[in-house]
Write a protein that holds these residues in place. Sequence first.
Motif, PDB file in Angstrom:
ATOM      1  N   PHE A  23     118.035   9.423  45.359  1.00  0.00           N
ATOM      2  CA  PHE A  23     118.695   8.353  44.859  1.00  0.00           C
ATOM      3  C   PHE A  23     120.181   8.352  44.655  1.00  0.00           C
ATOM      4  CE2 PHE A  23     120.164   5.883  41.126  1.00  0.00           C
ATOM      5  CZ  PHE A  23     119.524   4.521  41.642  1.00  0.00           C
ATOM      6  N   PHE A  24     120.768   9.432  43.981  1.00  0.00           N
ATOM      7  CA  PHE A  24     122.219   9.561  43.776  1.00  0.00           C
ATOM      8  C   PHE A  24     122.932   9.778  45.057  1.00  0.00           C
ATOM      9  CE2 PHE A  24     126.134  11.016  42.120  1.00  0.00           C
ATOM     10  CZ  PHE A  24     126.026  10.324  40.870  1.00  0.00           C
ATOM     11  N   TYR A  25     122.380  10.164  46.184  1.00  0.00           N
ATOM     12  CA  TYR A  25     123.153  10.391  47.176  1.00  0.00           C
ATOM     13  C   TYR A  25     122.995   9.015  48.194  1.00  0.00           C
ATOM     14  CZ  TYR A  25     124.845  11.746  52.035  1.00  0.00           C
ATOM     15  OH  TYR A  25     125.396  11.817  53.233  1.00  0.00           O
ATOM     16  N   PHE A  26     121.957   8.297  48.215  1.00  0.00           N
ATOM     17  CA  PHE A  26     121.904   7.276  49.222  1.00  0.00           C
ATOM     18  C   PHE A  26     122.030   6.042  48.469  1.00  0.00           C
ATOM     19  CE2 PHE A  26     118.941  10.427  51.385  1.00  0.00           C
ATOM     20  CZ  PHE A  26     119.650  10.393  52.793  1.00  0.00           C
ATOM     21  N   ARG A  27     122.208   5.735  47.284  1.00  0.00           N
ATOM     22  CA  ARG A  27     122.239   4.566  46.462  1.00  0.00           C
ATOM     23  C   ARG A  27     123.522   4.443  45.702  1.00  0.00           C
ATOM     24  NH1 ARG A  27     120.211   1.499  49.623  1.00  0.00           N
ATOM     25  NH2 ARG A  27     120.242  -0.235  48.102  1.00  0.00           N
ATOM     26  N   ILE A  28     124.194   5.585  45.425  1.00  0.00           N
ATOM     27  CA  ILE A  28     125.381   5.664  44.672  1.00  0.00           C
ATOM     28  C   ILE A  28     126.502   6.223  45.463  1.00  0.00           C
ATOM     29  CG2 ILE A  28     126.414   6.709  42.830  1.00  0.00           C
ATOM     30  CD1 ILE A  28     124.108   6.507  41.068  1.00  0.00           C
ATOM     31  N   ILE A  29     126.444   7.385  46.342  1.00  0.00           N
ATOM     32  CA  ILE A  29     127.431   7.867  46.957  1.00  0.00           C
ATOM     33  C   ILE A  29     127.657   7.368  48.204  1.00  0.00           C
ATOM     34  CG2 ILE A  29     128.239  10.018  48.379  1.00  0.00           C
ATOM     35  CD1 ILE A  29     128.132  10.153  45.058  1.00  0.00           C
ATOM     36  N   THR A  30     126.537   7.135  49.192  1.00  0.00           N
ATOM     37  CA  THR A  30     127.040   6.691  50.351  1.00  0.00           C
ATOM     38  C   THR A  30     127.162   4.874  50.566  1.00  0.00           C
ATOM     39  OG1 THR A  30     124.534   6.466  50.891  1.00  0.00           O
ATOM     40  CG2 THR A  30     125.514   8.420  51.461  1.00  0.00           C
ATOM     41  N   THR A  31     126.679   4.513  49.447  1.00  0.00           N
ATOM     42  CA  THR A  31     126.823   2.916  49.762  1.00  0.00           C
ATOM     43  C   THR A  31     128.436   2.513  48.941  1.00  0.00           C
ATOM     44  OG1 THR A  31     125.810   2.740  47.388  1.00  0.00           O
ATOM     45  CG2 THR A  31     124.581   2.604  49.398  1.00  0.00           C
ATOM     46  N   ALA A  32     129.054   3.495  48.511  1.00  0.00           N
ATOM     47  CA  ALA A  32     130.318   3.112  47.947  1.00  0.00           C
ATOM     48  C   ALA A  32     131.498   2.680  49.054  1.00  0.00           C
ATOM     49  CB  ALA A  32     130.678   4.438  47.045  1.00  0.00           C
ATOM     50  N   HIS A  33     132.132   1.588  48.733  1.00  0.00           N
ATOM     51  CA  HIS A  33     133.082   1.200  49.547  1.00  0.00           C
ATOM     52  C   HIS A  33     134.450   0.566  48.985  1.00  0.00           C
ATOM     53  CE1 HIS A  33     130.125  -2.371  48.830  1.00  0.00           C
ATOM     54  NE2 HIS A  33     131.556  -2.970  49.319  1.00  0.00           N
ATOM     55  N   GLU A  34     134.429   0.342  47.617  1.00  0.00           N
ATOM     56  CA  GLU A  34     135.533  -0.342  47.061  1.00  0.00           C
ATOM     57  C   GLU A  34     135.815   0.145  45.457  1.00  0.00           C
ATOM     58  OE1 GLU A  34     134.841  -4.383  45.551  1.00  0.00           O
ATOM     59  OE2 GLU A  34     132.670  -4.197  46.345  1.00  0.00           O
ATOM     60  N   MET A  35     137.119  -0.214  45.133  1.00  0.00           N
ATOM     61  CA  MET A  35     137.412   0.206  43.670  1.00  0.00           C
ATOM     62  C   MET A  35     136.635  -1.113  42.878  1.00  0.00           C
ATOM     63  SD  MET A  35     139.001   2.722  43.468  1.00  0.00           S
ATOM     64  CE  MET A  35     139.452   2.541  41.555  1.00  0.00           C
ATOM     65  N   TYR A  36     135.443  -0.668  42.219  1.00  0.00           N
ATOM     66  CA  TYR A  36     134.524  -1.621  41.453  1.00  0.00           C
ATOM     67  C   TYR A  36     134.930  -1.306  40.091  1.00  0.00           C
ATOM     68  CZ  TYR A  36     130.254  -4.470  40.675  1.00  0.00           C
ATOM     69  OH  TYR A  36     129.649  -5.562  40.393  1.00  0.00           O
ATOM     70  N   GLU A 102     129.889  14.648  40.390  1.00  0.00           N
ATOM     71  CA  GLU A 102     128.511  14.008  41.012  1.00  0.00           C
ATOM     72  C   GLU A 102     127.405  14.814  40.725  1.00  0.00           C
ATOM     73  OE1 GLU A 102     129.288  11.141  42.006  1.00  0.00           O
ATOM     74  OE2 GLU A 102     131.471  11.220  41.714  1.00  0.00           O
ATOM     75  N   LEU A 103     127.577  16.220  41.101  1.00  0.00           N
ATOM     76  CA  LEU A 103     126.397  17.049  41.082  1.00  0.00           C
ATOM     77  C   LEU A 103     125.995  17.148  39.476  1.00  0.00           C
ATOM     78  CD1 LEU A 103     127.434  20.310  42.842  1.00  0.00           C
ATOM     79  CD2 LEU A 103     125.937  18.627  43.567  1.00  0.00           C
ATOM     80  N   LYS A 104     126.703  16.943  38.356  1.00  0.00           N
ATOM     81  CA  LYS A 104     126.251  16.956  37.299  1.00  0.00           C
ATOM     82  C   LYS A 104     125.508  15.436  36.776  1.00  0.00           C
ATOM     83  CE  LYS A 104     129.414  17.204  34.404  1.00  0.00           C
ATOM     84  NZ  LYS A 104     129.869  17.124  32.664  1.00  0.00           N
ATOM     85  N   ALA A 105     126.223  14.455  37.486  1.00  0.00           N
ATOM     86  CA  ALA A 105     125.365  13.286  36.942  1.00  0.00           C
ATOM     87  C   ALA A 105     123.883  13.207  37.733  1.00  0.00           C
ATOM     88  CB  ALA A 105     126.232  11.930  37.746  1.00  0.00           C
ATOM     89  N   ALA A 106     123.800  13.757  39.110  1.00  0.00           N
ATOM     90  CA  ALA A 106     122.575  13.921  39.701  1.00  0.00           C
ATOM     91  C   ALA A 106     121.597  14.743  38.949  1.00  0.00           C
ATOM     92  CB  ALA A 106     122.740  14.352  41.007  1.00  0.00           C
ATOM     93  N   LEU A 107     122.173  15.859  38.305  1.00  0.00           N
ATOM     94  CA  LEU A 107     121.286  16.749  37.745  1.00  0.00           C
ATOM     95  C   LEU A 107     120.791  16.119  36.515  1.00  0.00           C
ATOM     96  CD1 LEU A 107     120.374  19.631  36.996  1.00  0.00           C
ATOM     97  CD2 LEU A 107     122.569  20.085  36.084  1.00  0.00           C
ATOM     98  N   HIS A 108     121.806  15.408  35.762  1.00  0.00           N
ATOM     99  CA  HIS A 108     121.179  14.635  34.549  1.00  0.00           C
ATOM    100  C   HIS A 108     120.080  13.614  34.941  1.00  0.00           C
ATOM    101  CE1 HIS A 108     124.392  17.423  32.784  1.00  0.00           C
ATOM    102  NE2 HIS A 108     123.433  17.101  31.652  1.00  0.00           N
TER     103      HIS A 108
END
Length: 768
Positions: A23-36, A102-108
């Motif tokens: 989830f973290f990789y495919f829905r948070i990391i790879t989908t990022a594309h702008e300063m939101y 990012e690793l910490k966020a995914a871990l928690h």
Amino acid sequence: MSARVLRLDLAAGIGLAALAGSFFYFRIITTAHEMYFAASNDPYTQIYPMVQLADRWLRAGHVPLWNPYQFCGHPFLAAVSYGVTYPLNLLFLLVPTRVGLELKAALHLFLAGLFCYSYGRTIKLSRASASLAAVVFMLSGFVTSQALWFTPAIEAIAWLPLGFLAIEKIFERPRFKWAVLLSLAVAMPILAGWLQTWTYSMHAIGAYCAFRMVHGVAVGRDWRLVLRAGGAVAGGIVLGLSLSAIQLLPSLELQSLGPRRPGGLSLEQTLSLGPVPPVKILSETFDSRSGFPRQSYIGIVSLVLIPLSLVAVRRRHHVVFLWLLGAWSLLIAMTTYTPLFAVFRAIPGGSWFRIPWRVVLLFAFAGAVLSGEAVEVALRSRRSALLALVPFLTALLWWSAVAMPERSRGLLWLGAAVICGMVLTGRHAARVAGIVALISISMWDMFFATESPALHPYHDLKIYDQEAAALDYISANQGLARTYIHFSMPGNPPVMPKQGTLRGIFSITDYEPLSLDRFARVYHAIEARRSDGSDPKDLPFIGFLELDPTPDNLRLLDLMSVRFIMSHPLDAAFTRKLTTPQSDWRLAFVPRDGGHEFVYENPKALPRAYIVHDWEFAANESDAFVAITSPTFDRFRSAVVEAISGVRAVAALAPPRGLTEVSVASYEPTRVVVRTRDDEPGYLVLTDTFYPGWVAEIDGRPVPIDRGNYLFRAVYVPGGPHTVTFDYRPNTFLIGVIVSLSASVLVCVGLVRTRSRKAQSMRSAVVG
């Protein structure tokens, strides 16, 4: 516990880890594309610069107690949000900061699911039901939004289910090890650095303990055992606070001196983003479309399942509590639209934080566990025909009463159909297939309901370098002088205030929620009215400053030893006021390649350290503020002193002369060495923040530090050559270290003794 049971639970844990990572990789990391703004702002403008500096200092063997690059110096560790003492932050010693975040966020995210699963198993949910509860909590809109927005928040949230697990174990059988488990659930969120969700979690944990005590007495349990369990809970909480004292005590000290002290925020400041209408919460709860996480979203299937959990009320006492907890948190999240919000604000912690609708965390947890309880009903109940009406009528009610996207309507009826099928069939295989379908639907729904567009420092660090030329110019020429970074839009990463922390520039502006009252008062006094017409005082002070560069305001800026100002040339009104013919400010740097920020310099700025031979004493804070803002106050000849020590030095009778600049022989974050050679006595003013914990010596002899010019440190120095040393030795940190270490030793000794007694009992049983 059998090997088979361990293997099954291990398999569930591995599945949750795989889901969290995917989830973290495919829905948070790879989908990022702008300063939101809703998610990129804080990782860039607050978290990364501070964690990167803490990481660098810790690698060099220094505890980051004080940050000289914020304001005029600020307590680093006490600011709490950066988890300096959080054990899991040791990860930063192994990987680069941007990767570690990012690793910490995914871990928690995984820990949130794992602890929720463990709590479900503790209250006798099947593995399937506990797994569904874990998936719902882990992928709920609130939890995922915190995971992608603010690492301290997700780190604090993850420990909530563990607290409930510990309380359940304590009331089953009070043991020291369960009190220790509770202490971890109390301490870890504090050490992680997010006190708001910790406070709401403590409300829930305290209420759960009280509920379990009342229930125990009501069902006829021995009241002495109930009191023993309550005492074990209290001991676990005290032990947790003790374990976290190394962080908690410095943070409480800072909070007590700032605008966010308990009760310090007005209702308007608490609701600075506005109250949350019920219709907004309702619409977000049913919005399954892919996008930025909706705070109250717990999946469509859960909204059909939860009413079914009411069937289990008689035999499962905690269902009642979870219903009350979920309803309470939703009503509080609606803020001023419900009368309960006034009650909430009267509870300790209820009025201490902005954005109180973050209490919806408790709804996410309660809803997740109730979803698991409902699955248990569907799996085990025999009243098939009657129970089948519950999901059907629930789906019909939502379908007719709530406006929702078509995707949500489809999931609503699909979930209801699966639940009805599970209830109506009597075959075990069919019910197993039903629970597999429910978990799959929930996973698919909640996995794809989030699609974060927000870039993080992990993706792009180049944004910090867009104004590198101007920042490098200041860094090369600043010495110990300070800089004001002017920006009209808070949160603009290229010229954010924490560029000071990131680049070693002494910046008087910052983005720091835990700040000091005195800086807030000075900044509000010299701030321009916002472009939207709002008064800066209407918002909680977080270090931003939109300076109105009038001569009077620039005099106050001068007191802070500000020599450089960065500003965009398009802000013509600001530039015109700053560079009038009567002003000392002149253009010093013009960017050539890619940059936009100009640098202005005042060569007559006050030095970082100097001696004055004329001073006036102020009786209190208000008098001092009036004195430094008076048009007659001559900053180049005099100082305003608040005699904290109670000793008032007498000025010489000779006519006052100008200030004497002194030599700063050594400047480190927690130690400053100044050498003076003035023949006459006077007050040495060091334009660094006056703050508890700083001590001073003159030639090795301790001397008191008074407050000079409202914000700074002042020491009375006799005539002649002297060495004045300032050291930061905060008692709150030292006491916190002692308390935390003592608590850690107590935990270790207690666990060892418990294990020894258990081993001895087993040997005695074998012999007998």
